[in-house]
Design an enzyme around this catalytic site. Structure first.
Site, short mmCIF file in Angstrom:
data_model
loop_
_atom_site.label_atom_id
_atom_site.label_comp_id
_atom_site.label_asym_id
_atom_site.label_seq_id
_atom_site.Cartn_x
_atom_site.Cartn_y
_atom_site.Cartn_z
N HIS A 113 37.54 9.23 26.89
CA HIS A 113 36.22 9.26 26.26
C HIS A 113 35.91 10.59 25.57
CE1 HIS A 113 35.23 11.30 30.03
NE2 HIS A 113 34.20 11.80 29.39
C1 UD1 Z 1 28.98 12.96 29.05
C2 UD1 Z 1 29.28 14.41 29.40
C3 UD1 Z 1 30.73 14.53 29.86
C4 UD1 Z 1 31.09 13.51 30.93
C5 UD1 Z 1 30.72 12.11 30.45
C6 UD1 Z 1 31.04 11.07 31.51
C7 UD1 Z 1 28.09 16.15 28.09
C8 UD1 Z 1 28.21 17.10 26.99
N1 UD1 Z 1 29.11 15.27 28.25
O1 UD1 Z 1 29.74 12.63 27.90
O2 UD1 Z 1 30.92 15.83 30.39
O3 UD1 Z 1 32.48 13.57 31.21
O4 UD1 Z 1 29.32 12.11 30.13
O5 UD1 Z 1 30.60 9.81 31.19
O6 UD1 Z 1 27.09 16.19 28.79
N2 UD1 Z 1 25.77 6.33 25.47
C9 UD1 Z 1 25.42 5.02 25.73
N3 UD1 Z 1 24.87 4.71 26.94
C10 UD1 Z 1 24.62 5.67 27.88
C11 UD1 Z 1 24.99 7.00 27.60
C12 UD1 Z 1 25.57 7.31 26.40
O7 UD1 Z 1 25.62 4.14 24.90
O8 UD1 Z 1 24.10 5.36 28.95
C13 UD1 Z 1 26.37 6.70 24.17
C14 UD1 Z 1 25.51 7.72 23.46
O9 UD1 Z 1 24.62 7.12 22.63
C15 UD1 Z 1 26.51 8.57 22.73
C16 UD1 Z 1 27.78 8.45 23.54
O10 UD1 Z 1 27.62 7.33 24.42
O11 UD1 Z 1 26.76 8.08 21.45
C17 UD1 Z 1 28.03 9.70 24.29
O12 UD1 Z 1 27.03 9.96 25.29
P1 UD1 Z 1 26.69 11.47 25.77
O13 UD1 Z 1 25.79 11.43 26.95
O14 UD1 Z 1 26.32 12.28 24.62
O15 UD1 Z 1 28.06 12.08 26.22
P2 UD1 Z 1 29.31 11.43 26.95
O16 UD1 Z 1 30.40 11.25 25.96
O17 UD1 Z 1 28.90 10.26 27.79
#
Ligand code: UD1
Length: 362
Positions: free
Chosen positions: A209
């Site tokens: 991811h």
């Molecule tokens: C985050 C953490 C990372 C961790 C990972 C585990 C940061 C910088 N990154 O990364 O350290 O390893 O979580 O999962 O804090 N999204 C959804 N549903 C959700 C959450 C996110 O669809 O419940 C989508 C968001 O819209 C975004 C993408 O997933 O486009 C990334 O989400 P984000 O929370 O920014 O970071 P992660 O890649 O999940």
């Protein structure tokens, strides 16, 4: 009673906080109360609610509902909302943050600026890779942390090198492993196990991811093609993080032996890992769990903030060049992978140690 704010925001925070809550709640002669604050960084039930249920984490006292955004938007929103909570909802005596996600850094900043001491669980780990948002979060958080709870001697050394005095470093072990050991007997076979006809030690688990691996279609396609080829006829189960799902939508022609499935709940995911032939990942937490369960682990990154999973554990860094994947999987098939040793203090008692220190500090 002193009040400690416990901050969670994203999936890997939940398994780290659960043992601390358990230790706080079962304490005799309690001197600490807590307020559980969910920032809402992860709001998808498959990344959040199921973890609360399975790990028996109480409902959060507060949910800041920040949701998605750019790095700065998300961080700013968490800072603003947590600051408001401290000012309007009552100031706490300490703010405990875990790991390295945006919620960790944002709440540490808001707390420290209001004079609330910050305790950081999993402090001091460093990948040295400033292109990872998590590394920036670690650096900023540790620069304003009062009390450092660490998982390894490597972390202690990193902190000393930054000038942190030993009196503020508490080598306590790994709360993520507390959770794993507490749940080993409860791991659950997911229904996909029979649907896909999986057999123990005869399939791979893959999770990717990180932006560097999954945000660009061509690179991601090459990695998946190599994984499919390296697995030969063996199935690969790939639980898909929402970030990864976005890129997958626009890729076609992927190997037929890779099965893309929903993000798995904690007990089902670790059941899959425990029974797998090997794991291919870019997650840090998964390398720790694979080490403790003695499952071969291939990490598709050039660096790790958890070097003990490589020096003592089952983890090996393959880098991000797809050419490294097939030869590594060949070694797994040939049974030539190293065995793992469990790092010191990864023994299931870390939550209790943290609470004992907090009681003395507060
Ligand atoms: C985050 C953490 C990372 C961790 C990972 C585990 C940061 C910088 N990154 O990364 O350290 O390893 O979580 O999962 O804090 N999204 C959804 N549903 C959700 C959450 C996110 O669809 O419940 C989508 C968001 O819209 C975004 C993408 O997933 O486009 C990334 O989400 P984000 O929370 O920014 O970071 P992660 O890649 O999940």
């Amino acid at each position: 009673m002193k009040l400690v704010d416990l901050i969670v925001g994203a999936r890997p925070n939940f398994m780290k906080i659960a043992p601390i809550i358990r230790a706080l709640s079962t304490r005799k002669n309690r001197t600490l109360s807590y307020r559980l604050i969910h920032t809402g960084q992860h709001y998808d039930p498959r990344l959040s609610d199921t973890f609360f249920e399975q790990l028996e984490i109480p409902r959060p006292d507060e949910n800041l509902n920040v949701g998605s955004g750019t790095q700065a938007e998300q961080t700013a929103s968490i800072m603003t909302k947590y600051e408001a909570l401290l000012v309007d909802g009552g100031i706490s005596n300490a703010c405990l943050v875990v790991g390295d996600v945006n919620s960790t850094m944002a709440c540490a900043i808001s707390a420290q600026k209001l004079g609330v001491p910050v305790a950081h669980v999993e402090a001091g780990i460093r990948s040295g890779d400033w292109s990872m948002p998590e590394e920036i979060n670690r650096l900023v958080t540790d620069s304003i942390t009062d009390w450092f709870f660490t998982t390894s001697q490597n972390a202690n050394q990193n902190l000393r090198r930054c000038g942190v005095d030993d009196s503020r470093i508490f080598f306590v072990g790994n709360t993520m492993i507390d959770t794993l050991l507490a749940n080993l007997e409860k791991l659950k076979e997911p229904s996909l196990f029979s649907t896909l006809g999986l057999q123990p030690n005869n399939y791979f688990v893959a999770t990717l991811h990180r932006p560097a691996n999954v945000d660009r279609e061509l690179e991601f396609f090459d990695l998946l093609t190599a994984i499919g080829k390296g697995a030969r006829d063996t199935p690969v189960v790939f639980p898909v993080h929402p970030r990864t799902a976005k890129t997958l939508l626009s890729i076609s022609g992927l190997p037929g032996n890779i099965h893309f499935v929903d993000p798995q709940p904690y007990l089902e995911f670790n059941y899959l890992v425990k029974n797998a032939k090997a794991v291919i990942t870019d997650s840090g937490g998964v390398t720790e769990e694979a080490t403790v369960m003695d499952i071969p682990c291939m990490t598709l990154r050039d660096n790790t903030e958890r070097p003990e999973t490589v020096s003592m554990g089952t983890n090996e860094l393959l880098g991000t060049n797809p050419d490294a994947i097939v030869p590594a999987m060949d070694r797994v098939f040939a049974d030539k992978w190293k065995r793992g040793q469990v790092p010191p203090l990864w023994d299931g008692r870390t939550g209790e140690r943290i609470v004992t220190h907090l009681e003395a500090l507060l």
